[in-house]
Design a protein around this motif. Sequence first.
Motif, PDB file in Angstrom:
ATOM      1  N   GLY A 177      43.006  25.537  53.577  1.00  7.73           N
ATOM      2  CA  GLY A 177      42.948  24.086  53.496  1.00  7.73           C
ATOM      3  C   GLY A 177      42.730  23.621  52.073  1.00  7.73           C
ATOM      4  O   GLY A 177      43.023  24.332  51.113  1.00  7.73           O
ATOM      5  N   GLU A 178      42.186  22.411  51.936  1.00  8.02           N
ATOM      6  CA  GLU A 178      42.025  21.836  50.602  1.00  8.02           C
ATOM      7  C   GLU A 178      41.005  22.634  49.800  1.00  8.02           C
ATOM      8  O   GLU A 178      39.936  22.984  50.295  1.00  8.02           O
ATOM      9  CB  GLU A 178      41.592  20.372  50.710  1.00  8.02           C
ATOM     10  CG  GLU A 178      41.718  19.622  49.407  1.00  8.02           C
ATOM     11  CD  GLU A 178      41.714  18.117  49.585  1.00  8.02           C
ATOM     12  OE1 GLU A 178      41.762  17.410  48.571  1.00  8.02           O
ATOM     13  OE2 GLU A 178      41.665  17.657  50.750  1.00  8.02           O
ATOM     14  N   LEU A 571      58.535  24.294  53.703  1.00  7.07           N
ATOM     15  CA  LEU A 571      57.482  23.287  53.518  1.00  7.07           C
ATOM     16  C   LEU A 571      58.030  22.058  52.806  1.00  7.07           C
ATOM     17  O   LEU A 571      57.663  20.917  53.137  1.00  7.07           O
ATOM     18  CB  LEU A 571      56.314  23.888  52.726  1.00  7.07           C
ATOM     19  CG  LEU A 571      55.136  22.948  52.436  1.00  7.07           C
ATOM     20  CD1 LEU A 571      54.584  22.342  53.719  1.00  7.07           C
ATOM     21  CD2 LEU A 571      54.041  23.687  51.677  1.00  7.07           C
ATOM     22  N   LEU A 572      58.938  22.266  51.845  1.00  8.99           N
ATOM     23  CA  LEU A 572      59.558  21.142  51.147  1.00  8.99           C
ATOM     24  C   LEU A 572      60.308  20.254  52.135  1.00  8.99           C
ATOM     25  O   LEU A 572      60.209  19.015  52.075  1.00  8.99           O
ATOM     26  CB  LEU A 572      60.506  21.677  50.069  1.00  8.99           C
ATOM     27  CG  LEU A 572      61.282  20.637  49.253  1.00  8.99           C
ATOM     28  CD1 LEU A 572      60.336  19.770  48.443  1.00  8.99           C
ATOM     29  CD2 LEU A 572      62.292  21.324  48.335  1.00  8.99           C
ATOM     30  N   ASP A 573      61.043  20.864  53.058  1.00 13.20           N
ATOM     31  CA  ASP A 573      61.786  20.082  54.050  1.00 13.20           C
ATOM     32  C   ASP A 573      60.828  19.301  54.946  1.00 13.20           C
ATOM     33  O   ASP A 573      61.110  18.162  55.330  1.00 13.20           O
ATOM     34  CB  ASP A 573      62.656  21.006  54.894  1.00 13.20           C
ATOM     35  CG  ASP A 573      63.795  21.634  54.090  1.00 13.20           C
ATOM     36  OD1 ASP A 573      64.168  21.041  53.061  1.00 13.20           O
ATOM     37  OD2 ASP A 573      64.283  22.704  54.483  1.00 13.20           O
ATOM     38  N   THR A 739      48.459  17.348  57.324  1.00 18.34           N
ATOM     39  CA  THR A 739      48.923  17.772  58.647  1.00 18.34           C
ATOM     40  C   THR A 739      50.151  18.673  58.542  1.00 18.34           C
ATOM     41  O   THR A 739      50.247  19.704  59.228  1.00 18.34           O
ATOM     42  CB  THR A 739      49.251  16.544  59.511  1.00 18.34           C
ATOM     43  OG1 THR A 739      48.080  15.726  59.639  1.00 18.34           O
ATOM     44  CG2 THR A 739      49.731  16.953  60.893  1.00 18.34           C
ATOM     45  N   GLN A 740      51.093  18.316  57.679  1.00 22.22           N
ATOM     46  CA  GLN A 740      52.300  19.120  57.520  1.00 22.22           C
ATOM     47  C   GLN A 740      51.990  20.496  56.929  1.00 22.22           C
ATOM     48  O   GLN A 740      52.557  21.509  57.355  1.00 22.22           O
ATOM     49  CB  GLN A 740      53.312  18.382  56.634  1.00 22.22           C
ATOM     50  CG  GLN A 740      53.941  17.154  57.262  1.00 22.22           C
ATOM     51  CD  GLN A 740      54.804  17.513  58.472  1.00 22.22           C
ATOM     52  OE1 GLN A 740      55.233  18.662  58.647  1.00 22.22           O
ATOM     53  NE2 GLN A 740      55.041  16.535  59.336  1.00 22.22           N
ATOM     54  N   ILE A 741      51.078  20.554  55.968  1.00 21.76           N
ATOM     55  CA  ILE A 741      50.723  21.847  55.374  1.00 21.76           C
ATOM     56  C   ILE A 741      50.018  22.718  56.404  1.00 21.76           C
ATOM     57  O   ILE A 741      50.304  23.912  56.533  1.00 21.76           O
ATOM     58  CB  ILE A 741      49.834  21.635  54.133  1.00 21.76           C
ATOM     59  CG1 ILE A 741      50.607  20.898  53.038  1.00 21.76           C
ATOM     60  CG2 ILE A 741      49.342  22.981  53.588  1.00 21.76           C
ATOM     61  CD1 ILE A 741      49.779  20.538  51.822  1.00 21.76           C
ATOM     62  N   ALA A 742      49.112  22.117  57.185  1.00 19.19           N
ATOM     63  CA  ALA A 742      48.387  22.881  58.199  1.00 19.19           C
ATOM     64  C   ALA A 742      49.327  23.384  59.285  1.00 19.19           C
ATOM     65  O   ALA A 742      49.085  24.439  59.889  1.00 19.19           O
ATOM     66  CB  ALA A 742      47.281  22.023  58.806  1.00 19.19           C
ATOM     67  N   SER A 743      50.409  22.643  59.544  1.00 20.72           N
ATOM     68  CA  SER A 743      51.363  23.086  60.563  1.00 20.72           C
ATOM     69  C   SER A 743      52.101  24.343  60.132  1.00 20.72           C
ATOM     70  O   SER A 743      52.579  25.103  60.980  1.00 20.72           O
ATOM     71  CB  SER A 743      52.368  21.968  60.869  1.00 20.72           C
ATOM     72  OG  SER A 743      53.233  21.755  59.755  1.00 20.72           O
ATOM     73  N   MET A 744      52.215  24.559  58.823  1.00 21.20           N
ATOM     74  CA  MET A 744      52.816  25.800  58.326  1.00 21.20           C
ATOM     75  C   MET A 744      51.844  26.960  58.474  1.00 21.20           C
ATOM     76  O   MET A 744      52.191  28.024  58.965  1.00 21.20           O
ATOM     77  CB  MET A 744      53.198  25.634  56.856  1.00 21.20           C
ATOM     78  CG  MET A 744      54.345  24.666  56.609  1.00 21.20           C
ATOM     79  SD  MET A 744      55.945  25.312  57.094  1.00 21.20           S
ATOM     80  CE  MET A 744      56.166  26.622  55.898  1.00 21.20           C
ATOM     81  N   SER A 745      50.597  26.744  58.048  1.00 22.30           N
ATOM     82  CA  SER A 745      49.550  27.764  58.201  1.00 22.30           C
ATOM     83  C   SER A 745      48.213  27.157  57.796  1.00 22.30           C
ATOM     84  O   SER A 745      48.107  26.511  56.737  1.00 22.30           O
ATOM     85  CB  SER A 745      49.835  28.988  57.328  1.00 22.30           C
ATOM     86  OG  SER A 745      48.722  29.871  57.342  1.00 22.30           O
ATOM     87  N   PRO A 746      47.188  27.366  58.619  1.00 21.70           N
ATOM     88  CA  PRO A 746      45.853  26.848  58.242  1.00 21.70           C
ATOM     89  C   PRO A 746      45.243  27.606  57.066  1.00 21.70           C
ATOM     90  O   PRO A 746      44.223  27.173  56.527  1.00 21.70           O
ATOM     91  CB  PRO A 746      45.027  27.042  59.513  1.00 21.70           C
ATOM     92  CG  PRO A 746      45.704  28.164  60.232  1.00 21.70           C
ATOM     93  CD  PRO A 746      47.168  28.029  59.937  1.00 21.70           C
TER      94      PRO A 746
END
Length: 895
Positions: A177-178, A571-573, A739-746
């Motif tokens: 995460g962040e 992730l860019l998409d 949310t989008q980054i977490a959907s790729m991987s936490p």
Amino acid sequence: MAWYRRLFNFARSEKLSRDLDREFAHHIAERRDELIASGMNARDAESEARRKFGNPTAQKERTREIDILAWLDSAFSDIRYSVRALRRSPGFTIVAVLSLALGIGANTAIFSLVNAVLLRSLPVSHPEELVAITMGPGDFEVTNPIWEAVREQQDSTHLFAGAFATTTQRFDLTTGGEVRTADGEYVSGSYFSVLGVRPLAGRLFTRSDDVRGCRAIAVLSAPFFASEFGADPSTIGKSIELSGKQFEIVGVTDPAYTGMTVGAASQVFVPLCADAVISGSDANLTQRQRWWITMTARLKPGATIQEAQSRLKAMAPGVFAATLPANQRADVTSEFLKSTLSAEPQAAGLSDLRASYRTALITLMVVVAVVLLIACGNVANLLLARARARQREAAVRLAVGAGRGRLIRQLLTESLVLASLGTALGVLFALWGSRALVAMLSTPRSKVYLDLGLDWRMLIFTAFVAVATGLLFGIVPAWRSANVDPQQAMRGAGRGVTDEGRRFSLVKTLVVGQVALSLVLLIAAGLLLGSFERQTSINLGFEGDHVLTVNVDARRAGIAPDQRADYYRTLLDRLRTVPGVTSVSSVDIMPISGARWNGDAIVDGFTPKDRADGIVWFNAVSPVYFATLSIPMSSGRDFGANDTRDSPKVAIINESMQRHFFGGKSALGQFVQTRAGPDLGPKIQVVGVVKDSKYGYVTEPHSETIFLPASQQDNVRPNTVYALRTAGPPSAVIPLVRTQIASMSPLLAYRFNTLDNLVAVSLQRPRLLARLSLFFGALALALAIIGLYGTMSYSVERRRNDIGIRIALGAERRRVLSMVLGEAGRMVATGIVVGVAIAVGATRWVSALLYGVKPTDVPTFALAGAALAIVAIGASAIPAWRAARLDPMEALREE
């Protein structure tokens, strides 16, 4: 205290010698009785007592003691009298103390920064013995192979008492995460032992902890240990996660030590060998082209730095021959083998803050010293005006037998009391001001830590400023007051003293000096403000507003290096689908971030003048990068989906590169090659040209830059940066991006910033200088105006009878008004002329801090002079108006 008072009475008595005889006889009798009581016979006791107190030497010593005590009593009396006198004039005391407090407080605050950044030694054992091992003046960074070669030589020759290597590093404390970072250091095994740092708990590193394949262990700083673990002793032996890896906590450092870097507080220390644990490979440890660590050594007792330099110079050829980087051009290899090793003092540690702010801090120290001079001039004027009201008091004291020296000492004591009060209040102001300045130096991502505590330098500086200030503004008024004629001063209300004209001339001279120095500071403030305004109005070549940046690191998510490109593209998409985001692009190096990537460019028909002439800056970006940052295309096309790893290599260059390498002709369709070591890379076709934009820093000139498509890069970095242009405030889309980054991987680590903030951080130093110079310039102007107002009020009061007679005889009130304003105008005009002359020479010292502004910028000089004149004449208008409205009968009645 009876004996104390009795001795002072003896010292004041005209019968001092007889009283001293009695005093000595009393001591002889006391000593004799003590000796008899201890068993000595009466004759021997009498002889011993007289030998002790009855001989001339003892009497002289006792007389000297009495003289000292009498002087102290007299000094205490002067202080008590001064305090009473100041209490009787609260208005004068408040104005004087506040003026001094502002001047002394500003000096103390800036000096505390100068001391912390430039002078203070590291909190370690014998810091004066520490030296940095460098490759030349200021060239501190070396490769790990160079460090290991130097360490082997140290082990075999014992050139130093010890040596170690270190480098700063930020560790991520989150599991995903962040990002939440902790400032730390990679250190060699001998780091703590050479510095003499002791553990607060557990143990510190040893040489056996720093070997290839070492265990993942960590040492915490005491403040971090307290904030993160509540200083719980059971923490030792537990684990802490650093950048996705588990490290065992083996110890805690002494609270006084927080690292080698001034301005930063290291919170976590890990062995140098642990870079392989975090990076997943030992690339940095074996890499001969990775310049990332610094070397420090401790001299042997009695050894000199010159001896160390001689030994290092002899050692250098073997070290560099053994650490020669592979695949280098012949000229680079030859230059590397000519490198040498040297030693530089390292007692104050390393600091980027020191390199960035050295000139600025010295400049500010000069500025606040001038402010203090103006404040001293103000208080001197007040004392001279006050001396006129105290002429009768001085005359009475002289008439009854007081010596002029005694009177001068009394008045100087009063000045020193004022200075002491101003210093006490100024130190409180400095404590707040110095911390406010440190806050200004800090950024959201990089907080500055400085030790602002008192040390011997601060104590000496504060004491010196207090005494010097008191003497500076007090000695002339004291001398003038003591030279009054008692007979003339006792007449009437004390008017008509022969020294009055000379005293007022001195007052006017002080005002002229205050105006001149204030103008110098106003001009300096104007130049620095103009410089900052030029920097904020620089055409950066891109639009930073509404651009959010996201730095994403995939290492913790377990993404293999050969899968990173597809992973980051996915992730860019996804980021393109975030509501409120108008365009997204990936980029290796964000503009104005300070990061660099350069190399050689080879173009057919272009022959570089030297090696630097052929160097260009690189960046790897995805399609729509230029649209996202609003960088206009001059010609050609942007990167597209067809630019893949298997397609022909393409590039986009900026206009500066087109002019430099292609003579201003169109570069479209032309080819560029890059050099990787001695070998040339494949030919890259130029498919587009963009307008120039800033690369690393705001104030740097536009550099020749080549942009490569991220999709054609062989080595994809473990982290990448996304630039998102938003329709509204960037902060509004942050939750959706999370949310989008977490959907790729936490487990993905990421951090947010804005392009506007990157620009603001790069302008931090000129912004700080502009603000402080404006504050101190305004403060100096205010002090000068107060001085001018007081002087003109004193002038009107001094000439009340003369003005009353003029009005009674028919003089028009506007003539009286113009007479007073004319007197003020002459002082101001003289001060402006003197100030301009001083500023012409003095402002050249700040030329290194200016951008786009000449040190002798005429509009700045004119504007500062006009502003000072207007404000000064405005302040003089009040006493002039009072003079014009004076009732002649009231003035003549006083006579």
